[in-house]
Design a protein around this motif. Sequence first.
Motif, PDB file in Angstrom:
ATOM      1  N   VAL A  74      48.669  63.905  32.666  1.00 11.53           N
ATOM      2  CA  VAL A  74      47.420  64.643  32.477  1.00 11.53           C
ATOM      3  C   VAL A  74      46.271  63.874  33.132  1.00 11.53           C
ATOM      4  O   VAL A  74      46.155  62.657  32.970  1.00 11.53           O
ATOM      5  CB  VAL A  74      47.143  64.871  30.968  1.00 11.53           C
ATOM      6  CG1 VAL A  74      45.776  65.509  30.755  1.00 11.53           C
ATOM      7  CG2 VAL A  74      48.236  65.739  30.367  1.00 11.53           C
ATOM      8  N   VAL A  75      45.448  64.610  33.875  1.00 17.36           N
ATOM      9  CA  VAL A  75      44.252  64.048  34.517  1.00 17.36           C
ATOM     10  C   VAL A  75      43.047  64.880  34.103  1.00 17.36           C
ATOM     11  O   VAL A  75      43.187  66.030  33.683  1.00 17.36           O
ATOM     12  CB  VAL A  75      44.391  64.022  36.061  1.00 17.36           C
ATOM     13  CG1 VAL A  75      45.515  63.101  36.495  1.00 17.36           C
ATOM     14  CG2 VAL A  75      44.591  65.418  36.628  1.00 17.36           C
ATOM     15  N   ASP A  76      41.871  64.295  34.203  1.00 13.66           N
ATOM     16  CA  ASP A  76      40.648  65.020  33.850  1.00 13.66           C
ATOM     17  C   ASP A  76      40.277  66.081  34.876  1.00 13.66           C
ATOM     18  O   ASP A  76      39.719  67.115  34.537  1.00 13.66           O
ATOM     19  CB  ASP A  76      39.467  64.052  33.706  1.00 13.66           C
ATOM     20  CG  ASP A  76      39.585  63.161  32.493  1.00 13.66           C
ATOM     21  OD1 ASP A  76      40.195  63.595  31.490  1.00 13.66           O
ATOM     22  OD2 ASP A  76      39.092  62.019  32.552  1.00 13.66           O
ATOM     23  N   VAL A  95      45.589  72.198  45.027  1.00 12.43           N
ATOM     24  CA  VAL A  95      45.672  72.412  43.587  1.00 12.43           C
ATOM     25  C   VAL A  95      46.346  73.760  43.314  1.00 12.43           C
ATOM     26  O   VAL A  95      45.972  74.784  43.875  1.00 12.43           O
ATOM     27  CB  VAL A  95      44.267  72.364  42.944  1.00 12.43           C
ATOM     28  CG1 VAL A  95      44.329  72.693  41.466  1.00 12.43           C
ATOM     29  CG2 VAL A  95      43.633  70.996  43.165  1.00 12.43           C
ATOM     30  N   ASP A  96      47.357  73.730  42.462  1.00 10.67           N
ATOM     31  CA  ASP A  96      48.079  74.923  42.035  1.00 10.67           C
ATOM     32  C   ASP A  96      47.422  75.433  40.749  1.00 10.67           C
ATOM     33  O   ASP A  96      47.493  74.779  39.715  1.00 10.67           O
ATOM     34  CB  ASP A  96      49.551  74.567  41.795  1.00 10.67           C
ATOM     35  CG  ASP A  96      50.381  75.734  41.307  1.00 10.67           C
ATOM     36  OD1 ASP A  96      49.963  76.896  41.469  1.00 10.67           O
ATOM     37  OD2 ASP A  96      51.482  75.475  40.776  1.00 10.67           O
ATOM     38  N   GLU A  97      46.790  76.585  40.836  1.00 12.85           N
ATOM     39  CA  GLU A  97      46.053  77.162  39.709  1.00 12.85           C
ATOM     40  C   GLU A  97      47.006  78.002  38.854  1.00 12.85           C
ATOM     41  O   GLU A  97      47.595  78.951  39.352  1.00 12.85           O
ATOM     42  CB  GLU A  97      44.920  78.058  40.203  1.00 12.85           C
ATOM     43  CG  GLU A  97      43.923  77.366  41.112  1.00 12.85           C
ATOM     44  CD  GLU A  97      42.865  76.585  40.364  1.00 12.85           C
ATOM     45  OE1 GLU A  97      42.770  76.717  39.131  1.00 12.85           O
ATOM     46  OE2 GLU A  97      42.124  75.841  41.026  1.00 12.85           O
ATOM     47  N   GLN A  98      47.154  77.651  37.586  1.00 13.58           N
ATOM     48  CA  GLN A  98      47.982  78.405  36.647  1.00 13.58           C
ATOM     49  C   GLN A  98      47.150  78.696  35.403  1.00 13.58           C
ATOM     50  O   GLN A  98      46.184  77.988  35.123  1.00 13.58           O
ATOM     51  CB  GLN A  98      49.233  77.598  36.261  1.00 13.58           C
ATOM     52  CG  GLN A  98      50.165  77.299  37.418  1.00 13.58           C
ATOM     53  CD  GLN A  98      50.772  78.557  38.010  1.00 13.58           C
ATOM     54  OE1 GLN A  98      50.998  79.544  37.319  1.00 13.58           O
ATOM     55  NE2 GLN A  98      51.022  78.527  39.304  1.00 13.58           N
ATOM     56  N   GLN A 118      45.589  69.101  35.131  1.00 20.34           N
ATOM     57  CA  GLN A 118      44.285  69.216  34.472  1.00 20.34           C
ATOM     58  C   GLN A 118      44.445  70.339  33.456  1.00 20.34           C
ATOM     59  O   GLN A 118      44.731  71.482  33.815  1.00 20.34           O
ATOM     60  CB  GLN A 118      43.185  69.551  35.469  1.00 20.34           C
ATOM     61  CG  GLN A 118      41.839  69.811  34.821  1.00 20.34           C
ATOM     62  CD  GLN A 118      40.799  70.290  35.807  1.00 20.34           C
ATOM     63  OE1 GLN A 118      40.933  70.194  37.015  1.00 20.34           O
ATOM     64  NE2 GLN A 118      39.728  70.870  35.277  1.00 20.34           N
ATOM     65  N   ILE A 119      44.271  70.030  32.185  1.00 25.40           N
ATOM     66  CA  ILE A 119      44.411  71.034  31.149  1.00 25.40           C
ATOM     67  C   ILE A 119      43.186  71.947  31.190  1.00 25.40           C
ATOM     68  O   ILE A 119      42.056  71.464  31.239  1.00 25.40           O
ATOM     69  CB  ILE A 119      44.572  70.391  29.769  1.00 25.40           C
ATOM     70  CG1 ILE A 119      45.880  69.578  29.742  1.00 25.40           C
ATOM     71  CG2 ILE A 119      44.548  71.430  28.662  1.00 25.40           C
ATOM     72  CD1 ILE A 119      46.074  68.746  28.503  1.00 25.40           C
ATOM     73  N   VAL A 120      43.438  73.246  31.178  1.00 29.38           N
ATOM     74  CA  VAL A 120      42.353  74.230  31.200  1.00 29.38           C
ATOM     75  C   VAL A 120      42.159  74.754  29.793  1.00 29.38           C
ATOM     76  O   VAL A 120      43.085  75.273  29.176  1.00 29.38           O
ATOM     77  CB  VAL A 120      42.680  75.388  32.157  1.00 29.38           C
ATOM     78  CG1 VAL A 120      41.599  76.463  32.094  1.00 29.38           C
ATOM     79  CG2 VAL A 120      42.845  74.870  33.580  1.00 29.38           C
ATOM     80  N   ARG A 121      40.985  74.571  29.279  1.00 33.69           N
ATOM     81  CA  ARG A 121      40.660  75.051  27.939  1.00 33.69           C
ATOM     82  C   ARG A 121      39.803  76.303  28.075  1.00 33.69           C
ATOM     83  O   ARG A 121      38.809  76.302  28.788  1.00 33.69           O
ATOM     84  CB  ARG A 121      39.913  73.977  27.155  1.00 33.69           C
ATOM     85  CG  ARG A 121      40.685  72.660  27.103  1.00 33.69           C
ATOM     86  CD  ARG A 121      40.405  71.889  25.862  1.00 33.69           C
ATOM     87  NE  ARG A 121      40.845  70.533  25.830  1.00 33.69           N
ATOM     88  CZ  ARG A 121      42.098  70.096  25.842  1.00 33.69           C
ATOM     89  NH1 ARG A 121      43.071  70.941  25.962  1.00 33.69           N
ATOM     90  NH2 ARG A 121      42.405  68.827  25.762  1.00 33.69           N
ATOM     91  N   THR A 122      40.209  77.341  27.392  1.00 33.08           N
ATOM     92  CA  THR A 122      39.442  78.600  27.485  1.00 33.08           C
ATOM     93  C   THR A 122      38.674  78.856  26.216  1.00 33.08           C
ATOM     94  O   THR A 122      38.879  78.317  25.184  1.00 33.08           O
ATOM     95  CB  THR A 122      40.375  79.790  27.743  1.00 33.08           C
ATOM     96  OG1 THR A 122      41.393  79.820  26.765  1.00 33.08           O
ATOM     97  CG2 THR A 122      40.970  79.679  29.116  1.00 33.08           C
TER      98      THR A 122
END
Length: 122
Positions: A74-76, A95-98, A118-122
């Motif tokens: 995990v990276v920022d 960057v692979d956007e998922q 990079q964890i995406v928080r919604t």
Amino acid sequence: MDFRIELVPIAVTDVDRAIAFYGERVGWTVDHDQRVSPDLRFVQVTPPGSACSFCFGVGLEMLPEGSSQFIQVVVDDADAALAHLRERGVECEGVDEQPWGRFVYFADPDGNRWALQQIVRT
């Protein structure tokens, strides 16, 4: 009770090449490089900011010969991770956007594959 993952083995065929790749190319800290004998050598590398290190060497017998790993870190910021790797000459795609994260992938010379998420928080 806490369970902390602190060391993960990876298989390499050329220890010096792996040290150059992870230490010089990727920019991780080479914590240990101990030659106990001609048949036993232990190397440990740690990504910046990580509590978990990775080890490889000669005579460790931690993984079957010819094996490889797929490890996710995990990276920022995936864009910053991509820029860091490209600046250091590490081959990687954009960057692979998922929906569950943004990923940068790269591999070492022995086929160990890495996903920087990079964890995406919604």
